[in-house]
Design a protein around this motif. Structure first.
Motif, PDB file in Angstrom:
ATOM      1  N   VAL A  20      18.342 -38.202  -0.186  1.00  0.00           N
ATOM      2  CA  VAL A  20      17.853 -39.441  -0.787  1.00  0.00           C
ATOM      3  C   VAL A  20      16.349 -39.300  -1.009  1.00  0.00           C
ATOM      4  O   VAL A  20      15.602 -39.006  -0.072  1.00  0.00           O
ATOM      5  CB  VAL A  20      18.127 -40.680   0.103  1.00  0.00           C
ATOM      6  N   LEU A  21      15.924 -39.500  -2.258  1.00  0.00           N
ATOM      7  CA  LEU A  21      14.509 -39.499  -2.617  1.00  0.00           C
ATOM      8  C   LEU A  21      14.132 -40.906  -3.057  1.00  0.00           C
ATOM      9  O   LEU A  21      14.875 -41.544  -3.804  1.00  0.00           O
ATOM     10  CB  LEU A  21      14.248 -38.518  -3.766  1.00  0.00           C
ATOM     11  N   VAL A  22      12.972 -41.361  -2.614  1.00  0.00           N
ATOM     12  CA  VAL A  22      12.510 -42.716  -2.895  1.00  0.00           C
ATOM     13  C   VAL A  22      11.224 -42.648  -3.715  1.00  0.00           C
ATOM     14  O   VAL A  22      10.338 -41.840  -3.411  1.00  0.00           O
ATOM     15  CB  VAL A  22      12.261 -43.494  -1.581  1.00  0.00           C
ATOM     16  N   THR A  23      11.107 -43.496  -4.718  1.00  0.00           N
ATOM     17  CA  THR A  23       9.890 -43.523  -5.531  1.00  0.00           C
ATOM     18  C   THR A  23       8.706 -44.039  -4.704  1.00  0.00           C
ATOM     19  O   THR A  23       8.882 -44.801  -3.749  1.00  0.00           O
ATOM     20  CB  THR A  23      10.049 -44.418  -6.774  1.00  0.00           C
ATOM     21  N   LYS A  24       7.515 -43.600  -5.091  1.00  0.00           N
ATOM     22  CA  LYS A  24       6.295 -44.067  -4.429  1.00  0.00           C
ATOM     23  C   LYS A  24       6.194 -45.583  -4.589  1.00  0.00           C
ATOM     24  O   LYS A  24       6.495 -46.114  -5.662  1.00  0.00           O
ATOM     25  CB  LYS A  24       5.082 -43.374  -5.083  1.00  0.00           C
ATOM     26  N   TYR A  25       5.803 -46.249  -3.549  1.00  0.00           N
ATOM     27  CA  TYR A  25       5.677 -47.717  -3.515  1.00  0.00           C
ATOM     28  C   TYR A  25       7.016 -48.420  -3.771  1.00  0.00           C
ATOM     29  O   TYR A  25       7.040 -49.612  -4.075  1.00  0.00           O
ATOM     30  CB  TYR A  25       4.643 -48.221  -4.530  1.00  0.00           C
ATOM     31  N   ARG A  26       8.113 -47.655  -3.738  1.00  0.00           N
ATOM     32  CA  ARG A  26       9.471 -48.184  -4.031  1.00  0.00           C
ATOM     33  C   ARG A  26       9.504 -48.896  -5.382  1.00  0.00           C
ATOM     34  O   ARG A  26      10.214 -49.876  -5.577  1.00  0.00           O
ATOM     35  CB  ARG A  26       9.965 -49.082  -2.909  1.00  0.00           C
ATOM     36  N   LYS A  27       8.757 -48.358  -6.322  1.00  0.00           N
ATOM     37  CA  LYS A  27       8.732 -48.919  -7.682  1.00  0.00           C
ATOM     38  C   LYS A  27      10.087 -48.714  -8.336  1.00  0.00           C
ATOM     39  O   LYS A  27      10.661 -47.638  -8.279  1.00  0.00           O
ATOM     40  CB  LYS A  27       7.638 -48.264  -8.530  1.00  0.00           C
ATOM     41  N   GLU A  28      10.581 -49.741  -8.990  1.00  0.00           N
ATOM     42  CA  GLU A  28      11.910 -49.726  -9.604  1.00  0.00           C
ATOM     43  C   GLU A  28      11.850 -49.168 -11.024  1.00  0.00           C
ATOM     44  O   GLU A  28      12.007 -49.894 -12.007  1.00  0.00           O
ATOM     45  CB  GLU A  28      12.507 -51.127  -9.566  1.00  0.00           C
ATOM     46  N   GLU A 101       3.283 -48.077 -13.743  1.00  0.00           N
ATOM     47  CA  GLU A 101       3.960 -48.319 -12.459  1.00  0.00           C
ATOM     48  C   GLU A 101       3.558 -47.376 -11.329  1.00  0.00           C
ATOM     49  O   GLU A 101       3.563 -47.755 -10.174  1.00  0.00           O
ATOM     50  CB  GLU A 101       5.484 -48.221 -12.653  1.00  0.00           C
ATOM     51  N   LEU A 102       3.263 -46.115 -11.649  1.00  0.00           N
ATOM     52  CA  LEU A 102       3.047 -45.117 -10.599  1.00  0.00           C
ATOM     53  C   LEU A 102       1.718 -44.410 -10.785  1.00  0.00           C
ATOM     54  O   LEU A 102       1.656 -43.228 -11.070  1.00  0.00           O
ATOM     55  CB  LEU A 102       4.205 -44.111 -10.599  1.00  0.00           C
ATOM     56  N   TRP A 103       0.654 -45.137 -10.588  1.00  0.00           N
ATOM     57  CA  TRP A 103      -0.681 -44.601 -10.702  1.00  0.00           C
ATOM     58  C   TRP A 103      -0.968 -43.691  -9.504  1.00  0.00           C
ATOM     59  O   TRP A 103      -0.227 -43.662  -8.544  1.00  0.00           O
ATOM     60  CB  TRP A 103      -1.674 -45.757 -10.764  1.00  0.00           C
ATOM     61  N   GLY A 104      -2.009 -42.931  -9.566  1.00  0.00           N
ATOM     62  CA  GLY A 104      -2.449 -42.138  -8.421  1.00  0.00           C
ATOM     63  C   GLY A 104      -1.815 -40.763  -8.304  1.00  0.00           C
ATOM     64  O   GLY A 104      -1.951 -40.118  -7.281  1.00  0.00           O
ATOM     65  N   GLY A 105      -1.103 -40.323  -9.328  1.00  0.00           N
ATOM     66  CA  GLY A 105      -0.595 -38.954  -9.325  1.00  0.00           C
ATOM     67  C   GLY A 105       0.646 -38.689  -8.498  1.00  0.00           C
ATOM     68  O   GLY A 105       1.040 -37.551  -8.324  1.00  0.00           O
ATOM     69  N   ARG A 106       1.286 -39.704  -7.977  1.00  0.00           N
ATOM     70  CA  ARG A 106       2.502 -39.511  -7.176  1.00  0.00           C
ATOM     71  C   ARG A 106       3.681 -40.215  -7.828  1.00  0.00           C
ATOM     72  O   ARG A 106       3.576 -41.349  -8.264  1.00  0.00           O
ATOM     73  CB  ARG A 106       2.335 -40.070  -5.771  1.00  0.00           C
TER      74      ARG A 106
END
Length: 135
Positions: A20-28, A101-106
């Motif tokens: 299971v992989l989860v997006t950074k900040y749990r962004k949908e 949605e996913l700033w900061g390079g992750r």
């Protein structure tokens, strides 16, 4: 006990894993075309590692991947490669979503979940092992 077996030159094995992989900040963000493309990239990376994807599905902020591999597979290398390749390709192909949605390079959370998945219950294997050598 009966297993679905795979064979190598000098081994017979049955190794399946649930990742299971989860997006950074749990962004949908794992929806629509992005989710579909993610699954395609997962298949590409798996092929490179000679891993067979049994099943996979994305659910907005995470993806479940059920896969099988050879005994020589280094799980951490496979997972890290999977995370870096999917992140890099999705950032390139969906730049607007990534910037918004996913700033900061992750793209992915640093952590992940992985578990071995058996074809038989642990208790059955324990009983079988305990019964060995008894007449």
């Amino acid at each position: 006990m009966e297993y679905k077996l795979d064979k190598g030159c000098h081994s017979v094995y049955s190794l399946q894993f649930h990742l299971v992989l989860v997006t950074k900040y749990r962004k949908e963000v794992l929806v629509g075309k992005l989710a579909q493309r993610l699954k395609e990239i997962v298949e590409e990376v798996a092929k490179h590692f000679k891993v067979r994807i049994i099943e996979q599905e994305a659910d907005k902020d995470h993806i479940h991947i059920l896969f099988s591999g050879k005994p020589t597979l280094t799980l951490s290398k496979f997972v890290n490669s999977l995370k870096s390749v999917t992140s890099r390709k999705l950032r390139k192909e969906f730049p607007d979503v990534m910037r918004k949605e996913l700033w900061g390079g992750r793209f992915w959370s640093q952590s992940y979940f992985i578990a071995s998945v058996g074809q038989v219950k642990l208790e059955d294997v324990k009983r079988y092992v305990q019964s060995q050598g008894r007449d």
